[in-house]
Write a protein that holds these residues in place. Sequence first.
Motif, PDB file in Angstrom:
ATOM      1  N   ALA A 116       0.834  -1.337   0.037  1.00 58.06           N
ATOM      2  CA  ALA A 116      -0.143  -0.014   0.173  1.00 58.06           C
ATOM      3  C   ALA A 116       0.997   0.667  -0.202  1.00 58.06           C
ATOM      4  CB  ALA A 116      -0.922  -0.155   0.928  1.00 58.06           C
ATOM      5  N   LEU A 117       2.114   1.783   0.742  1.00 59.90           N
ATOM      6  CA  LEU A 117       2.722   2.452   0.832  1.00 59.90           C
ATOM      7  C   LEU A 117       3.792   2.755  -0.542  1.00 59.90           C
ATOM      8  CD1 LEU A 117       4.253   1.518   4.706  1.00 59.90           C
ATOM      9  CD2 LEU A 117       2.400   3.748   3.087  1.00 59.90           C
ATOM     10  N   TRP A 118       3.619   1.119  -0.985  1.00 58.68           N
ATOM     11  CA  TRP A 118       4.485   1.467  -2.779  1.00 58.68           C
ATOM     12  C   TRP A 118       3.753   2.079  -3.515  1.00 58.68           C
ATOM     13  CZ3 TRP A 118       9.609   1.864  -2.962  1.00 58.68           C
ATOM     14  CH2 TRP A 118      10.179   0.949  -2.833  1.00 58.68           C
ATOM     15  N   GLY A 119       2.359   2.313  -3.707  1.00 56.19           N
ATOM     16  CA  GLY A 119       1.645   2.141  -3.926  1.00 56.19           C
ATOM     17  C   GLY A 119       1.186   3.722  -3.834  1.00 56.19           C
ATOM     18  N   ALA A 120       0.938   4.164  -2.893  1.00 56.34           N
ATOM     19  CA  ALA A 120       1.496   5.363  -2.521  1.00 56.34           C
ATOM     20  C   ALA A 120       2.595   6.452  -2.910  1.00 56.34           C
ATOM     21  CB  ALA A 120       1.520   5.651  -1.206  1.00 56.34           C
ATOM     22  N   VAL A 121       3.710   5.884  -3.041  1.00 63.73           N
ATOM     23  CA  VAL A 121       4.601   6.369  -3.329  1.00 63.73           C
ATOM     24  C   VAL A 121       4.787   6.651  -5.030  1.00 63.73           C
ATOM     25  CG1 VAL A 121       7.341   5.558  -4.228  1.00 63.73           C
ATOM     26  CG2 VAL A 121       6.367   5.682  -1.873  1.00 63.73           C
TER      27      VAL A 121
END
Length: 210
Positions: A116-121
Amino acid sequence: MRILLDESETTLAANTVGDALRQAAALAGERGRMIVEIEVDGIRWSEDDLSTPETAQRGAGELKLLTAHPAELLCETFDQSANAVAEIEEIQREAAKHFQGGRTKDGLNQLLESLALWGAVQTGLARGLNIGVLSQPALEARGIDVDGPVKVLESKLRELREAIIAQDFTALSDCLMYEFPAVAQRVAALLRSLAREADAIVASSKRSSR
């Protein structure tokens, strides 16, 4: 409606918040800036407040708007994203340890958090480059490889998702522990390079406005 832009009163005239914002955004754009904060009758509005026609069509007594150079936002966004990558690395290391220890549920929970954090990045990076402040050809001419780290990241994320579907926890552990750190470092280095480029544009803009 009284409309203030960066604490200065404007001559803009509007009956609705939506109309005022459109006019103010155009005025800010002429100055090479963009609206970053909206306050309606003393209450700060978020994007959600503007997401429905009803709120945009309401009237107001005073609209206060703050602007920033787009490059300032990019610098902040890229810096925050680079910091997020460091957080992701830690989460993924913990996930790998869980998989190695047979705690697959805990490992999957942390892995999904990291995805999920990679998606935000990825979203922040794509939006930042699409604003048009930083030209990809110009970046590449300066030795900044944008496509390379992005493509490697996308490839590794696909591998993770495929391993999740196959429930191959050994592959997940190996990828997270031994393969992903180098990928994350490349992405973080790219983000910090982009932040420096954006910061240089801000500095140049300030010098030219003196």
